[in-house]
Design a protein around this motif. Structure first.
Motif, short mmCIF file in Angstrom:
data_model
loop_
_atom_site.label_atom_id
_atom_site.label_comp_id
_atom_site.label_asym_id
_atom_site.label_seq_id
_atom_site.Cartn_x
_atom_site.Cartn_y
_atom_site.Cartn_z
N CYS A 266 1.14 -1.14 0.34
CA CYS A 266 0.05 -0.14 0.09
C CYS A 266 0.89 1.76 0.12
CB CYS A 266 -1.17 0.29 1.21
SG CYS A 266 -2.20 -1.12 0.95
N ILE A 269 2.58 1.74 -3.27
CA ILE A 269 2.23 2.05 -4.62
C ILE A 269 0.94 3.73 -4.54
CG2 ILE A 269 1.47 -0.64 -5.28
CD1 ILE A 269 -1.17 0.41 -4.29
N ARG A 271 -1.05 4.30 -1.89
CA ARG A 271 -2.36 4.15 -1.56
C ARG A 271 -2.14 3.51 0.27
NH1 ARG A 271 -5.92 3.14 -4.92
NH2 ARG A 271 -7.81 3.20 -3.45
N GLU A 296 -10.22 -1.40 -5.57
CA GLU A 296 -9.36 -0.09 -5.08
C GLU A 296 -8.08 -0.45 -6.01
OE1 GLU A 296 -10.07 2.15 -3.23
OE2 GLU A 296 -12.63 1.36 -3.10
N THR A 300 -5.68 2.17 -9.24
CA THR A 300 -3.57 2.90 -9.01
C THR A 300 -3.26 2.72 -10.10
OG1 THR A 300 -4.43 3.59 -6.98
CG2 THR A 300 -2.44 2.93 -7.70
N LYS A 303 -3.02 2.92 -13.75
CA LYS A 303 -2.25 4.15 -14.59
C LYS A 303 -0.81 4.29 -14.69
CE LYS A 303 -5.43 6.67 -11.00
NZ LYS A 303 -4.92 7.62 -9.73
N GLN A 304 0.07 3.26 -14.83
CA GLN A 304 1.33 3.28 -14.64
C GLN A 304 1.96 1.79 -15.10
OE1 GLN A 304 4.01 5.28 -14.24
NE2 GLN A 304 2.71 6.65 -12.88
N TRP A 309 6.06 -0.39 -11.47
CA TRP A 309 5.36 -1.09 -10.64
C TRP A 309 6.30 -2.16 -10.29
CZ3 TRP A 309 2.88 1.89 -8.56
CH2 TRP A 309 1.42 2.45 -8.54
#
Length: 391
Positions: A266, A269, A271, A296, A300, A303-304, A309
């Protein structure tokens, strides 16, 4: 080196003589491990076209890869076991052999006069390994079986796939291969026991049993609830988030096996609030709300790009991996470092996964034999009876 010789790499089974009567995939996979680890493996093939897989594709340089992948390093002799002369050669081989492996339908070897009881009478030290679809006992013992038959009947096909999709065969011949691995482990165990007892044994392996042993989570669910598990796709049945996720360009995998790793994910990333959300605090909470949690996270992660990641999440100490195809996996530096892509007989194939200190793991191995390639030499070697050494 002549066509009558096979250069064997030294291994823990060096000096062992294995009679390989197996065919297709299940049995040959197990005996190839013996060969890779130093044993002399003589493959007995039937007159005509030999092992069925010699005619199966795909082909490279007129070689069947299906046959080549699981018969490298072996010798080949064609014997008609219904002909008196060939039967005598075979029995002379048995008198000297350490192991005999077969994967015929139960009853076939007895019909030929070569049951364990009959062959152990002439060589009490013989390890006689039988691998079949359903084993030597039980109401299904004589049923014919291929890998897909076993996958279908074991439950693994029913639990594989997505909830809204059909039952799905595992993407490899899992039941065949599991049976071969368990046959190898049974042979190795029996050889170890023979060192203490001086006596051989009959190893009885079933592809069905082997697949049941590999069900793991599916069997856990049945034992816990009395019901078969439902298909859940790629996610883990007891941990979350533990699934395939989608970045802006492609899919990748994240595996959080505990609350600590989830907290790190979390934060990595961006969040951190998810780690303190009442729905996601503990693993059990996350399992109860796994669909919402995935939504959820996906907000996120999309977006990448996946490469971004992979770097960020890995640096946070959370298990993460790209989703590779077979070609990409084969070309990984890790695959090369572990010598898992070798050449045998001019054909690239998977290497030996069993690494043992003190023994060479060559990058190039002897390829699979042509039909009856070593026939003349083997027949000459075993033309005369040689008594079995007694302890």
């Amino acid at each position: 080196m002549s066509s009558t010789q096979v250069e064997r790499v030294a291994g823990p089974f060096s000096g062992l003589l294995v009679i390989d009567m197996t065919h297709v995939l299940n049995g040959p996979f197990g005996t190839t491990i013996l060969s890779d680890l130093g044993a002399r493996v003589i493959k007995i093939e039937q007159p005509g076209h030999g092992d069925d897989t010699r005619t199966y594709g795909p082909f490279v340089k007129d070689q069947s890869l299906y046959f080549s992948f699981v018969n490298r390093g072996k010798e080949s002799v064609v014997l008609d076991l219904k002909a008196e002369g060939d039967r005598e050669i075979f029995l002379n081989m048995v008198r000297q052999a350490d192991v005999l492996a077969e994967n015929f339908r139960p009853g076939t070897m007895k019909h030929l006069g070569f049951s364990y009881e009959e062959l152990s009478a002439i060589n009490p030290r013989l390890i006689y390994a039988s691998s079949s679809g359903f084993g030597q006992t039980g109401p299904l013992a004589t049923f014919p079986a291929y890998d897909t038959i076993i996958q279908a009947m074991s439950g693994i096909m029913d639990e594989t796939g997505f909830a809204d999709g059909p039952p799905t065969r595992v993407g490899t011949s899992l039941s065949d291969l599991c049976g071969g691995v368990f046959m190898f482990s049974g042979i190795a165990s029996a050889l170890y026991a023979r060192e203490k007892s001086g006596k051989g044994a009959h190893v009885d392996v079933a592809m069905f049993d082997a697949t049941l042993a590999f069900l793991e989570h599916g069997f856990m669910a049945y034992v816990a609830t009395g019901h078969a598990p439902t298909r859940i796709g790629n996610r883990h049945p007891y941990m979350a988030p533990f699934d395939v996720f989608e970045a802006s360009d492609k899919h990748f995998v994240i595996c959080c096996g505990n609350d600590h790793l989830f907290g790190r994910l979390c934060s990595a990333i961006g969040r951190p609030e998810l780690a303190s959300d009442a729905r996601f605090i503990a693993n059990q909470d996350r399992m109860e709300h796994q669909a919402v949690l995935k939504e959820e996270l996906q907000v996120t992660l999309k977006k990448q790009a996946a490469q971004y990641w992979l770097k960020v999440i890995h640096e946070a100490g959370v298990p993460v991996a790209p989703l590779l195809n077979v070609a990409e996996a084969a070309e990984l530096p890790q695959t090369a470092a572990r010598n898992m892509l070798i050449e045998a007989g001019g054909v690239r194939m998977p290497g030996n996964p069993v690494k043992i200190s003190g023994y060479e793991d060559p990058k190039t191995r002897v390829g699979a034999p042509t039909l009856d390639q070593h026939g003349k030499a083997v027949r000459a070697e075993f033309a005369s009876r040689i008594p079995v050494a007694q302890n």
